[in-house]
Write an enzyme that holds these catalytic residues in place. Structure first.
Site, short mmCIF file in Angstrom:
data_model
loop_
_atom_site.label_atom_id
_atom_site.label_comp_id
_atom_site.label_asym_id
_atom_site.label_seq_id
_atom_site.Cartn_x
_atom_site.Cartn_y
_atom_site.Cartn_z
N SER A 250 0.87 -1.17 0.00
CA SER A 250 0.00 0.00 0.00
C SER A 250 0.91 1.22 0.00
O SER A 250 1.76 1.35 0.88
CB SER A 250 -0.89 -0.03 1.24
OG SER A 250 -1.84 1.01 1.17
N GLU A 251 0.76 2.10 -0.99
CA GLU A 251 1.82 3.09 -1.23
C GLU A 251 1.94 4.16 -0.14
O GLU A 251 2.89 4.93 -0.14
CB GLU A 251 1.67 3.73 -2.61
CG GLU A 251 0.39 4.51 -2.85
CD GLU A 251 -0.67 3.69 -3.54
OE1 GLU A 251 -0.69 2.45 -3.38
OE2 GLU A 251 -1.51 4.29 -4.24
N ASN A 252 0.99 4.19 0.80
CA ASN A 252 1.15 5.12 1.92
C ASN A 252 2.15 4.58 2.95
O ASN A 252 2.40 5.24 3.96
CB ASN A 252 -0.19 5.43 2.58
CG ASN A 252 -0.94 4.19 3.02
OD1 ASN A 252 -0.98 3.19 2.29
ND2 ASN A 252 -1.50 4.22 4.20
N SER B 33 8.54 4.02 0.23
CA SER B 33 7.49 3.31 -0.49
C SER B 33 7.64 3.52 -2.00
O SER B 33 7.54 2.57 -2.79
CB SER B 33 6.12 3.83 -0.04
OG SER B 33 5.10 3.18 -0.75
#
Lengths: 233, 218
Positions: free
Chosen positions: B46-48, B88
């Protein structure tokens, strides 16, 4: 030793020196890990014509969204502006200048800004509106655009735990943009849930060293959730 | 019949391999997590700032500090790790994610994708999509093949502002699975009960139809 004590006594003191027209680099993703009390203090101070670099602009009535209510923000540098009707309205009417920036590019701009790197090449955005007007260079047969670093007069961020020297630990995905945002500001202000004495944090477990932090304050947080999603047992 | 959202998700999941790190976009791609085959381990990015995203939490597990890129509350699986947004996107841009699945408004046969704004109508922002399409080698775009009015979204040239240029090689629509090669769409599979003719009539970009176009297994 007191020279290393970053703790300030009040939110007023934490944001002292912020002037109209300044640039602020802010941590947080959506409403997760946002410096909510520092934002409230900026609202109370009433500074105007601010440029804010932050992945999002909060939601209506939350986070940076509250600074839009009194039109305190002149320009936003953000990757995602959905879930905020006031933001969309001000952007569409041209009242608010918006520099839409890809999320990874924004994170890297902040990182570079804090790391003494003035610009970097990335493939992200090449051939899209983001790349328009930017220098293009080819490396190993691929096109990259030159993106410039972001630096702020202030950075505002939220961490979980700190010692009085400003050594920081973040918690879960509330880390997000906070470490880079902190490094990119001339005056880095961080609010945390807990401040402990020096020596209580294991040096191996510190996520961001206190060298980047100028002012530290302990606060209480609402931690609003944007999309509470649950499964049934 | 056009594929349902669940069938699209099932077909996406057939692209998973044991040991894959996968980034799933908001919407249909996220649903694919429900169809990871038994005995296969896939780590969701999840890119966060989370690798090893788990299912939505039980009511009592909800934690405001743990969300996905769609801002929904989530959980972590065993072996998960947490990192900053810069880290990320270093893993995304650096090509370390094995598979990226995301939605789009339009794609064209040059591999261009448009997914983040409709001028004058809708501006949500690109979020991480531009980085994801620029950084990943293995990308599947999931979308509807045509608009409700029958206008193709698989074009000779995108009409909307681009999210990425020349980066898409595989598209899964509600009607078909297609590859993009040498400036053409290649029809690989069709949705059960959907004819090659129907797909051809709703594909505006140049389409190559091999002799044998099997039905999807969904």
């Amino acid at each position: 030793m007191s020279g290393f004590d970053k703790v300030v006594g009040s939110y007023e003191e934490a944001m002292a020196g912020l002037e109209d027209g300044m640039t602020i680099v802010a941590g947080g993703f959506g409403l997760c890990g946002i410096p909510e009390n520092l934002i409230k203090e900026i609202k109370r101070r009433g500074n105007r014509d601010l440029t804010v670099a932050s992945n999002n602009a909060g939601t209506d009535g939350n986070g940076l969204g509250i600074l839009l209510e009194d039109r305190q923000i002149k320009k936003m540098i953000a990757s995602y502006v959905g879930e905020n009707a006031l933001f969309e309205a001000q952007m569409m009417s041209g009242e608010l200048e918006v520099e839409l920036t890809p999320q990874g590019t924004l994170a890297e701009k902040m990182r570079a800004g804090g790391a003494g790197i003035p610009a970097f090449y990335t493939a992200t955005g090449y051939g899209t509106p983001v790349g328009e007007g930017k220098e293009v260079r080819e490396f190993n047969g691929r096109h990259y655009i030159l993106e410039e670093a972001i630096q702020g007069d202030f950075s505002i961020a939220k961490a979980w735990k700190a010692d009085r020297m400003g050594n920081l630990m973040f918690r879960m995905t509330a880390r997000n943009f906070n470490p880079m945002a902190i490094t990119a500001g001339k005056i880095a202000v961080v609010e945390v849930e807990e401040i402990v004495e020096i020596g209580e944090l294991d040096p191996d477990e510190i996520h961001l060293p206190g060298i980047y932090v100028n002012r530290l304050i302990q606060g209480t947080f609402e931690k609003n959730i944007e999309k509470r999603t649950v499964r049934s047992a | 019949m056009a594929l349902t959202r669940e069938q699209l998700a099932q077909r996406v999941a057939q692209e998973f391999q044991d040991g894959y790190y996968v980034n799933l976009g908001i919407g249909i791609p996220t649903l694919a997590a429900n169809y990871i085959p038994d005995g296969m381990q896939v780590m969701l990015q999840s890119e966060n700032g989370l690798l090893g995203m788990g299912p939505f939490p039980l009511e009592e597990e909800v934690d405001a500090d743990l969300i996905n890129a769609g801002k929904q509350t989530v959980t972590m699986v065993k072996g998960a790790s947490i990192f900053s947004s810069a880290e990320s996107f270093a893993m995304i841009r650096g090509g370390h994610v094995d598979l990226t699945v995301l939605g789009a408004f339009e794609v064209d046969c040059q591999g261009n994708i448009a997914s983040y704004m409709i001028p004058g109508k809708l501006i949500k922002g690109m979020g991480g999509a531009m980085d994801l399409v620029a950084g990943a080698d293995n990308i599947i775009v999931t979308m509807t093949h045509a608009s409700k009015h029958g206008e193709s979204k698989l074009l000779a040239e995108c009409t909307l502002p681009l999210t990425g240029k020349g980066c898409i090689k595989r598209v899964l629509t509600d009607l078909a699975l297609l590859d993009i090669e040498d400036g053409k769409f290649i029809l690989r599979e069709r949705a059960p009960g959907v004819s090659v003719e129907e797909i051809a009539s709703l594909t505006a970009g140049e389409l190559v139809i091999p002799d044998n176009v099997p039905e999807m297994n969904v």
